[in-house]
Scaffold this active site. Structure first.
Site, PDB file in Angstrom:
ATOM      1  N   GLU A  22      89.326 -60.940  20.531  1.00 19.71           N
ATOM      2  CA  GLU A  22      90.439 -60.938  19.570  1.00 19.71           C
ATOM      3  C   GLU A  22      91.287 -62.165  19.882  1.00 19.71           C
ATOM      4  O   GLU A  22      91.792 -62.306  20.994  1.00 19.71           O
ATOM      5  CB  GLU A  22      91.259 -59.658  19.717  1.00 19.71           C
ATOM      6  CG  GLU A  22      90.455 -58.365  19.614  1.00 19.71           C
ATOM      7  CD  GLU A  22      90.204 -57.943  18.177  1.00 19.71           C
ATOM      8  OE1 GLU A  22      90.837 -58.514  17.264  1.00 19.71           O
ATOM      9  OE2 GLU A  22      89.376 -57.042  17.964  1.00 19.71           O
ATOM     10  N   GLU A  36      33.998 -77.930  62.497  1.00 15.68           N
ATOM     11  CA  GLU A  36      32.549 -78.130  62.443  1.00 15.68           C
ATOM     12  C   GLU A  36      31.929 -76.810  61.989  1.00 15.68           C
ATOM     13  O   GLU A  36      32.071 -75.775  62.651  1.00 15.68           O
ATOM     14  CB  GLU A  36      32.019 -78.532  63.824  1.00 15.68           C
ATOM     15  CG  GLU A  36      32.676 -79.769  64.426  1.00 15.68           C
ATOM     16  CD  GLU A  36      32.140 -81.069  63.833  1.00 15.68           C
ATOM     17  OE1 GLU A  36      31.085 -81.036  63.168  1.00 15.68           O
ATOM     18  OE2 GLU A  36      32.778 -82.126  64.049  1.00 15.68           O
TER      19      GLU A  36
END
Length: 1351
Positions: free
Chosen positions: A314, A741
């Protein structure tokens, strides 16, 4: 429709209304864009009148016409009397429906006689549109928010209202059917309906709300001054006093306060309205129902059915105040309106996607634990859940998919937390329940996943019991075979195409034979580094004949992609790790290797027969073999990505090998790194998942007696390997790498590949998990919370540091224990934090550093008294563009259509004139002179004040075409000029850069040579020189003694420009290579400020996708694509050297490609490569140090000399301004001016922040000849006194003599005859004359004088 039905099922009467509403003929589409009259004109805002419907329409159409790039006007429906319900959409690219921007709306004038809202929303539109590109805050709002503004929801009511009617007695509140629109929405507590034909305005707005899925909204009213929030009514419908609380009550109160606290009247809570003078509201806000009961209100409907949080504001006590009050009302509400829009960016935001193909999932329910209010995703799968700061558990649920919960999502203040969900299709159901994947996240990412028990939460939230489903089994790779290069390439491209949402295929370089070194990224953000997410890599096939790693990595790619979204472990790893997989580092060697090779060497090395794992720089041994292209590509790759953990997969044994790989003695003995325990830990993590490896007895048939405890070994203890990749990773990057490996046979038979996969699958995954250990966090600036890149993270008693990435995040792997961890950065005070690391999870340790203040002669430096908000905005922009993906995002956001061709001189001149004519406010076209054949040397100035001097702005010079046979640079600069002009006013970053930089573009220095050059001639020298056959880059000499002839007219024109000085940076574009060079071209042994010059060249190269790789196939490319110019081709008289020596401006030369004059169809690709680097130069020119030199009275001193570190000099311009670029770090600068004391100051230069602004104030120089002024003055005074006394004495003596001399002359006149005789005697040889004795020496006696006179 099913969703609407489900939502509204409690409201049986209202449901019929909704069906009619949504299915009525001709109303199924919202967007009905109206044509805009071409005659409409925008009128300057006066704030002194109300706009009726026609006025409003005209103003909105005018705004839409004027700002088409950010505004789109449409109607969502009509009022009872046929007036359009106009909605203005304000956002960048308003015609598109792109994801990533939350939708916001304001609705005004719902009650026709409450009119202030109608006007202030028009003013808000004018503010947003007019301020875009000029005001950073407004620009940011428009760029990041999809804003919709409906100024008048009740245009019919407005037309009936009367100005000055404060209480609404004149009517107009309701619509033309006398229906109160804010009592006509479906209500949760009341089963009431309204006929659609009575409230077409409500019908249109409901459809709009449901389609758009707004996130936040404001409904503007009048009659008092307060912000009201849901719920508006209660089940009791008591008239007032009942607090009707929503599930988001605390959030609503926060939102209402944001609006109220920014309105000077509203925040008091005392509106003092004449009709209710005693009414007050605490903090200016109120619960709607507590104030008074409103059933059928719009704000509750938004919250319950529209995904949208709305409050009612308002705005004024008087509903229709006089127009003279409008300006005041706008001033009261402007800040509130903007601050409220900004709230749409709080909480949590993100996307929900389908796991398999990355498809967006719409209508997914987003649930926050503890808040019984859900929302759903939009059409793009995006959601925006507003939340206050705190920690939340958030779930995404939709039928047919496995639900996903993320725990402990941290929501911070002011900025939304990013949270993305990836939902997998339901694989199996048991007793009607779905498996829910839950995970835990310390901030925004899933970190510790777990599968919920079989009795899990269903999508509806209820707990169901039933028979547990069978344990999930991940999908196995479909094929096991050896892949040659072509096969591997197709495999990678196939998976990249099939899983685009989680994969990204790229190359880091090429092998000797030109094969790509491919890398596949698998991650939920595969294309860019995500803050807080670690980078991991696997590298295979470094030795071409060791092939198991190559095939396992291809298997791993398939496994991750196909199991993402269905397997919890894979999903977690992909969501929380950016995994880079390079299947083959040596594709050439693989092609010559042979299947069945057990321990051979064929294919081990690359095509040049170099072992790549002996080719990296080493800490103990000088590697003399030339660096191979595969090695260079990988080294550049590792420098560009902040990897944390890595494994290099080999073959020939079965063990995990960790650093160091060699030692100073070159012996096979243990070589311990500072992180030896950590390396053992991560190595065991792999070996323990491979039982054969963990046993420690590999290859007994091949290498008898070899044993590795736990299947791991220190590299040098096994055998000495200088030049290995794993040590280089550890010593030169943040990355911890081990070598694995995988088997005793280097190139096993294809039939054995499934066995290798089964032996290593768990190990490969477990090793990736290791990246999520130790500590992680962010190092940020205490002042603005931005991340600090390249900050150093050090751990007490561990002599190995890591550095932060571009956005300030870091990862430091550590074994369990308690550590003192310190963060340091240039220009900041270090911070130390103690942290305890456990095995179970990563420890989050964030650092916030405070800045160190520079000192000026022992005192704090003088800085501008008050911060300039505009400069602060620029500083923020420079930082954003310098960090993370800022510059890349700018490039993407400014994509334009380009038509490339080569332009000859006439076309070039017309193109430049066209730019000047089309963009007169930001361009100025200037003739610098003419070529030998009288072609004009043009310079285009781009700035927001192109016709003014602008001494305070950094000035950049972009030059091309000094060699006419290399015209690519010319075309790139023409396109760059057009790019800047076209994006001015459209893109805020480009707009700001142009506003704060003076850009001078010389597209063609040698137009005569360009006319001779021919396309597709990559190495021809035709056109290199000017019409006098002079290479212009050997014609720039500043001293007449250095040149034999006058400079060429082209050189003279450019020299005159350079000698105007004031330039901060110059970039020259040339061709014939792919690198950036820095001064000098002449053969000098040392270069002043070389660090800065190399840094500037490196900025360009690092932003180029290929140049920074160094090895591009062109000659003389240097390391990282950067080279000192003399090392490429040494020569005298270069433009670069002249700019340095006489223009006091650093210049780099960029060679844009190997071919001097490539085909025109390659220009588009060249532009794409150079767009970002060119923009980076516009950013870089704002760094370094800048300031003003003045005296104690504030008078600026022009011509003062600023001496920088390394002896480089710059001079202050008009107004005392100076700006100098410097490499990041701490520098000493000296300021010198005639008549003033020399000033010294230390400054800190950042790689990502705008230049420090310093003020240097001079005192008068109190020293003379190096001695104190007081001493010199006193000495001078004493000397003057002595001189005066001496002069007086001399004067007295001379006066006495003068009197005697006068007497002598008198006697001469008396005895003229005697004198004549004397003269005769003198001529006859007399030894004495009377005249001689008259002017005797003072040593003569009195008697001699008398005797003489008598003679």
């Amino acid at each position: 429709m099913a969703l609407i039905r489900e939502l509204l099922s409690p409201f049986r009467g209202s449901l019929l209304f909704f069906f009619f509403l949504l299915l009525s003929p001709g109303e199924s589409r919202l967007r009905r864009t109206r044509s805009v009259s071409p005659a409409t004109e925008e009128v300057a805002e006066t704030y002194n009148k109300y706009y009726n419907y026609d006025d409003l329409t005209r103003v909105l159409q005018s705004l839409a016409q004027k700002y088409p790039h950010i505004a789109n006007l449409s109607s969502i429906g009509e009022s009872v009397e046929g007036r359009q319900l106009w909605v203005m959409r304000v956002t960048r690219e308003p015609q598109a429906d792109a994801p990533g921007k939350p939708r916001f709306k304001y609705v005004g004038n719902m009650h026709g006689d409450e009119t202030v809202s109608r006007q202030v929303l028009v003013y808000l539109l004018e503010e947003l549109l007019g301020g875009y590109g000029a005001d950073p805050r407004l620009t940011r709002l428009v760029d990041t928010t999809d804003i919709y503004i409906l100024p008048s929801m009740n245009p019919d009511g407005f037309e009936k209202s009367q100005e000055g009617d404060c209480s609404g007695e004149a009517g107009g509140r309701s619509n033309a059917k006398q229906k109160d629109l804010n009592r006509s929405f479906p209500d949760q507590f009341e089963d009431k309906t309204a006929k659609p034909e009575d409230v077409p305005e409500v019908t249109a707005v409901i459809r709009w709300i449901l389609e758009k899925k707004f996130v936040l909204s404001g409904n503007l009213h009048g009659g008092t001054v307060v912000a009201s929030y849901p719920f508006d009514d209660s089940a009791s419908h008591r008239e007032q006093g009942v607090y009707s609380q929503s599930d988001d009550d605390i959030l609503f109160r926060h939102l209402a306060r944001v609006y109220a606290q920014n309105n000077p009247v509203m925040k008091t809570g005392q509106p003092n309205c004449p009709d209710t003078p005693a009414e007050t509201f605490e903090d200016g806000i109120t619960n709607g129902a507590r104030w008074y009961d409103v059933s059928g209100g719009m704000q509750d409907f938004n919250y319950l059915y529209g995904n949208c949080l709305e409050i009612t504001m308002e705005l004024s006590c008087c509903k229709f105040p006089p127009a003279s009050e409008l300006h005041k009302e706008w001033d009261l509400n402007r800040e509130s309106l903007l601050a409220y829009i900004e709230q749409v960016h709080i909480g949590v935001r993100g996307f929900v996607r389908e796991a398999v193909n990355g498809m967006a999932l719409s209508d997914v329910a987003i649930t926050v634990a503890g808040i019984n209010h859900n929302l759903t995703t939009g059409t793009h799968g995006d959601f925006y859940r507003l939340l206050l700061p705190g920690s939340y558990n958030i779930t995404a649920t939709t039928p047919g998919y496995v639900s996903m919960t993320v725990h402990s999502v941290e929501v911070l203040e002011a900025k939304a937390t990013e949270l993305n969900f990836t939902l997998a299709p339901v694989a199996s159901e048991s007793s009607g329940s779905l498996n829910a994947l839950t995970s835990s996240a310390p901030s925004t990412k899933v970190v510790s996943p777990s599968v919920t028990p079989p009795s899990s939460t269903s999508p509806s939230g209820s707990t169901q019991s039933g028979t547990p489903p069978q344990e999930h089994q991940p999908l196995r790779p479909q094929q096991f075979r050896h892949h040659n290069y072509a096969d591997m390439e197709l495999f990678l491209r196939m998976y990249s195409s099939k899983f685009p949402s989680i994969t990204h295929l790229y190359s880091v370089g090429r092998s000797v034979e030109g094969r790509e070194l491919y890398v596949m990224v698998v991650s939920d953000t595969p294309r860019e580094h995500e803050h807080g997410e670690p980078e991991f890599k696997y590298v295979g096939n470094m030795h071409g004949n060791e092939v198991v790693g190559r095939e396992l990595l291809l298997n791993l790619i398939e496994y991750l992609c196909r199991n993402y979204g269905t397997d919890p472990e894979v999903t977690h790893l992909v969501n929380n790790t950016r995994i880079h997989i390079m299947p083959s580092m040596n594709p050439d060697g693989y092609e010559v290797a042979q299947e069945g090779d057990v321990q051979g060497y064929k294919g081990r090395n690359n095509t040049n027969n170099f072992d790549l794992n002996r080719n990296f720089p080493d800490q103990f041994v000088s590697i003399k073999e030339p660096r191979q292209p595969e090695t260079v590509g990988v080294m550049n790759w590792l420098r560009s990505v902040p990897f944390v953990l890595s494994a290099n997969l080999h073959g020939g044994s079965l063990v995990v090998n960790y650093p160091y790989d060699d030692n100073r003695n070159g012996l096979s003995q243990y070589s311990e790194s500072p992180d030896d325990k950590l390396f053992q830990q991560v190595s065991r993590a792999y070996s323990q998942e491979n039982p054969l490896m963990h046993s420690g007895h590999p290859c007994e048939d091949l290498i008898a007696g070899e044993y590795f405890m736990d299947g791991i070994t220190n590299g040098a203890n096994w055998y000495n390997v200088p030049g290995g990749m794993q040590d280089w990773n550890y010593l030169n990057t943040n990355c911890f790498e081990v070598t694995i490996e995988l088997g005793c046979v280097k190139y096993p038979r294809e039939k054995d590949l499934p066995t290798y996969w089964e032996q290593n699958r768990r190990a490969l995954l477990q090793f990736i998990h290791q990246v999520h250990s130790g500590v992680k966090g962010t190092v940020s600036d205490m002042r603005d919370n931005t991340g600090i890149p390249n900050a150093t993270i050090s751990v007490d008693q561990l002599e190995h540091n890591v550095t932060t990435a571009h956005t300030g995040d870091y990862w430091r792997l550590l074994v369990p224990g308690t550590y003192a961890i310190t963060a340091t950065a240039h220009g900041y005070n270090p911070v130390t934090i103690y942290a305890t690391v456990t095995r179970s999870s990563v420890e989050v340790v964030d650092f916030r550093l405070t800045r160190v203040h520079s000192e000026q002669n022992g005192q704090s430096p003088k800085t501008p008294p008050t911060p300039d908000p505009s400069q602060e905005e620029l500083d923020t922009l420079i930082k954003q563009l310098s960090l993370g993906q800022g510059l890349e995002q700018l490039v993407r956001s400014t994509e334009t259509e380009n038509i490339f061709r080569y332009r000859r001189y006439k076309d070039l001149a017309e193109y430049l004139r066209g730019l000047n004519l089309n963009f007169p406010s930001i361009t100025s076209l200037r003739s610098l002179g003419q070529s030998v054949e009288f072609r004009t040397i043009w310079a285009l100035v781009i700035s927001n004040k192109p016709k003014e001097a602008e001494p305070s702005k950094p000035k950049i010079r972009l030059v091309a075409g000094i060699h006419g046979n290399a015209p690519v640079g010319t075309e790139l600069l023409l396109e760059f000029a057009a790019f800047l002009c076209i994006n001015y006013g459209k893109n805020p970053a480009i707009t700001r850069l142009i506003n704060d930089t003076r850009i001078v573009i010389l597209p063609s220095v040698n137009p005569d040579g360009r006319e001779l050059a021919k396309e597709r001639q990559c190495s021809s020298t035709l056109g290199l020189a000017n019409a006098h056959a002079k290479d212009l880059d050997t014609d720039f000499f500043g001293n007449a003694s250095q040149r034999g002839l006058e400079p060429q007219p082209e050189s003279r024109a450019v020299m005159d420009l350079i000698l105007e000085k004031g330039f901060t940076l110059s970039v020259a574009l040339d061709g014939g290579s792919l690198l950036a060079t820095y001064p000098y071209d002449k053969p000098v042994q040392s270069v002043e400020n070389e660090g800065t010059l190399r840094y500037l060249a490196n900025v360009y190269a690092s932003n180029h996708p290929q140049m920074h790789l160094g090895d591009t196939g062109c000659p003389n490319n240097g390391q990282n694509g950067v080279l000192r110019a003399a090392e490429r081709q040494s020569h005298m008289g270069s433009m670069k050297d002249f700019s340095m020596d006489f223009g006091h401006c650093p210049e780099i030369t960029v060679y844009t490609g190997c071919c001097l004059f490539p085909p025109a169809d390659q220009l588009s690709a060249l532009w794409a490569e150079n767009k970002k680097p060119l923009l980076s130069m516009l950013v870089e020119v704002h760094k370094g140090v800048r300031g003003v030199v003045r005296d104690k009275n504030g008078k600026p001193i022009a011509g003062a000399m600023i001496v920088l570190s390394g002896g480089v000099r710059v001079f202050t311009a008009e107004g005392g301004f100076f700006h100098a670029l410097l490499a990041p770090g701490t520098h000493n600068i000296e300021a010198v001016a005639d008549g003033y004391e020399q000033q010294r100051q230390e400054v800190l230069v950042s790689a990502y922040e705008a230049a420090n602004f310093i003020i240097i104030e001079f005192d008068m120089d109190n020293s003379i000849f190096g001695l104190p002024r007081e001493f010199v003055v006193a000495t001078a005074a004493a000397s003057m006194t002595a001189l005066v006394l001496t002069a007086c004495i001399i004067w007295c003596v001379c006066s006495a003599k003068s009197n005697r001399q006068k007497d002598g002359f008198h006697r001469l006149r008396q005895h003229r005859d005697d004198y004549d005789d004397e003269i005769r005697l003198t001529s006859m040889g007399s030894k004495k004359s009377l005249l001689a004795h008259e002017f005797q020496d003072e040593s003569e006696s009195e008697e001699e004088t008398v005797y003489a006179n008598k003679l």
